[in-house]
Design an enzyme around this catalytic site. Structure first.
Site, PDB file in Angstrom:
ATOM      1  N   GLY A  22     -27.476  -8.607  33.648  1.00 19.10           N
ATOM      2  CA  GLY A  22     -26.704  -7.937  34.683  1.00 19.10           C
ATOM      3  C   GLY A  22     -25.438  -7.266  34.201  1.00 19.10           C
ATOM      4  O   GLY A  22     -24.485  -7.155  34.964  1.00 19.10           O
ATOM      5  N   SER A  23     -25.425  -6.744  32.958  1.00 16.05           N
ATOM      6  CA  SER A  23     -24.180  -6.083  32.533  1.00 16.05           C
ATOM      7  C   SER A  23     -23.906  -4.863  33.409  1.00 16.05           C
ATOM      8  O   SER A  23     -22.750  -4.584  33.752  1.00 16.05           O
ATOM      9  CB  SER A  23     -24.227  -5.704  31.054  1.00 16.05           C
ATOM     10  OG  SER A  23     -25.090  -4.619  30.832  1.00 16.05           O
ATOM     11  N   ASN A  24     -24.949  -4.154  33.820  1.00 12.59           N
ATOM     12  CA  ASN A  24     -24.747  -2.999  34.717  1.00 12.59           C
ATOM     13  C   ASN A  24     -24.297  -3.450  36.101  1.00 12.59           C
ATOM     14  O   ASN A  24     -23.402  -2.853  36.698  1.00 12.59           O
ATOM     15  CB  ASN A  24     -26.039  -2.179  34.830  1.00 12.59           C
ATOM     16  CG  ASN A  24     -26.227  -1.258  33.641  1.00 12.59           C
ATOM     17  OD1 ASN A  24     -25.532  -0.253  33.516  1.00 12.59           O
ATOM     18  ND2 ASN A  24     -27.146  -1.605  32.749  1.00 12.59           N
ATOM     19  N   LYS A  80     -46.129  -7.897  49.178  1.00 12.83           N
ATOM     20  CA  LYS A  80     -45.737  -7.598  50.560  1.00 12.83           C
ATOM     21  C   LYS A  80     -44.805  -8.713  51.087  1.00 12.83           C
ATOM     22  O   LYS A  80     -43.742  -8.421  51.648  1.00 12.83           O
ATOM     23  CB  LYS A  80     -47.006  -7.512  51.415  1.00 12.83           C
ATOM     24  CG  LYS A  80     -46.802  -6.965  52.788  1.00 12.83           C
ATOM     25  CD  LYS A  80     -48.170  -6.601  53.397  1.00 12.83           C
ATOM     26  CE  LYS A  80     -48.025  -6.061  54.794  1.00 12.83           C
ATOM     27  NZ  LYS A  80     -47.690  -7.081  55.787  1.00 12.83           N
ATOM     28  N   ASN A 127     -31.880   3.927  40.148  1.00 17.50           N
ATOM     29  CA  ASN A 127     -32.194   3.065  38.996  1.00 17.50           C
ATOM     30  C   ASN A 127     -31.569   3.681  37.754  1.00 17.50           C
ATOM     31  O   ASN A 127     -31.349   4.888  37.692  1.00 17.50           O
ATOM     32  CB  ASN A 127     -33.711   2.974  38.811  1.00 17.50           C
ATOM     33  CG  ASN A 127     -34.085   2.041  37.670  1.00 17.50           C
ATOM     34  OD1 ASN A 127     -33.479   0.984  37.483  1.00 17.50           O
ATOM     35  ND2 ASN A 127     -35.076   2.420  36.872  1.00 17.50           N
ATOM     36  N   HIS A 129     -32.191   3.911  33.570  1.00 18.32           N
ATOM     37  CA  HIS A 129     -33.212   3.652  32.551  1.00 18.32           C
ATOM     38  C   HIS A 129     -32.684   4.104  31.190  1.00 18.32           C
ATOM     39  O   HIS A 129     -32.104   5.187  31.073  1.00 18.32           O
ATOM     40  CB  HIS A 129     -34.513   4.399  32.890  1.00 18.32           C
ATOM     41  CG  HIS A 129     -35.584   4.120  31.896  1.00 18.32           C
ATOM     42  ND1 HIS A 129     -36.307   2.934  31.902  1.00 18.32           N
ATOM     43  CD2 HIS A 129     -36.019   4.828  30.824  1.00 18.32           C
ATOM     44  CE1 HIS A 129     -37.143   2.938  30.887  1.00 18.32           C
ATOM     45  NE2 HIS A 129     -36.999   4.079  30.215  1.00 18.32           N
TER      46      HIS A 129
END
Ligand code: GRF
Length: 210
Positions: A22-24, A80, A127, A129
């Site tokens: 989770g550095s971002n 789902k 997102n 990437h």
């Protein structure tokens, strides 16, 4: 299940989805704290009960929803059920945007349709990437670019659709591979750029400059 989206204009509330270090995510949580008058990160959603990001996000005062993915012999139903639980959990936060930051699951088009914005015709889901998409999609963007020996690679922030690292590109920044680079050097140069670029992307979103 229907989710009532928070408004787009004015103060925005975000959810961050992450599955790992989770550095971002933590970088953006800090960014939100520095700009508390402009936007907030209301909740971190994770599918991994032991994700290191959980503890760190809690320390920074962010609510955490741990929603494990439960596997049965019916994968479609599992997905789902998982996504319905996420939507249910999100209801109380009144968020208008989702930021994926190392979230290791593909979201279905049904799920994403809850975040479709008719004004700019994209899902309000971002997102990041670690490659210059469409090159090197998939789990190991840095490793694949490094192994391919490309002299230049980069980082992409994109709107999310139900493909793998697909969806319209929002921002990209390139960086060079130096001859002496180890994979670790290469990744650490890239990560620095990820953190800058994701802040830039969020800034554009909160200023309604998409
Ligand atoms: C980052 O490299 C991001 O580009 C990719 O997953 C990784 C997550 O890293 N989608 P971190 O957990 O944010 O450090």
């Amino acid at each position: 299940m229907e989710l009532i989206l928070g408004g787009t204009l004015g103060f925005k509330k975000f959810a961050i989805f992450a599955s790992g270090l989770g550095s971002n995510a933590l970088n953006l949580i800090s960014y939100a704290r520095e700009n508390a008058d402009k936007f907030s990160i209301e909740v971190l959603v994770t599918d991994k009960e032991d994700a290191p990001v959980i503890k760190e996000a809690k320390k920074l005062g962010v609510a955490v929803e741990v929603i494990p993915y439960i596997k049965t012999e019916y994968p479609k139903l599992d997905k789902k059920n998982h996504e319905e639980k996420i939507l249910e959990a999100l209801k109380k936060y009144n968020i208008s945007w989702i930021i994926l930051a190392g979230y290791m699951r593909i979201l279905s088009s049904d799920f994403l349709s809850n975040f479709y914005d008719i004004s700019f015709k994209r899902n309000r889901v971002l997102n990041i990437h670690p490659s210059l998409l469409p090159d090197f999609p998939g789990k190991d963007g840095y490793g694949d670019a490094f192994a391919a020996g490309v002299p230049v690679t980069g980082v992409t922030v994109h709107f999310v659709d139900s493909g793998v690292d697909a969806g319209p590109i929002f921002l990209q920044r390139s960086f060079e591979r130096h001859e002496s680079d180890s994979l670790e050097d290469f990744i650490s140069r890239g990560k620095k750029i990820e953190h800058e670029l994701y802040r830039e992307a969020v800034k554009l979103v909160i200023e309604d400059r998409i």
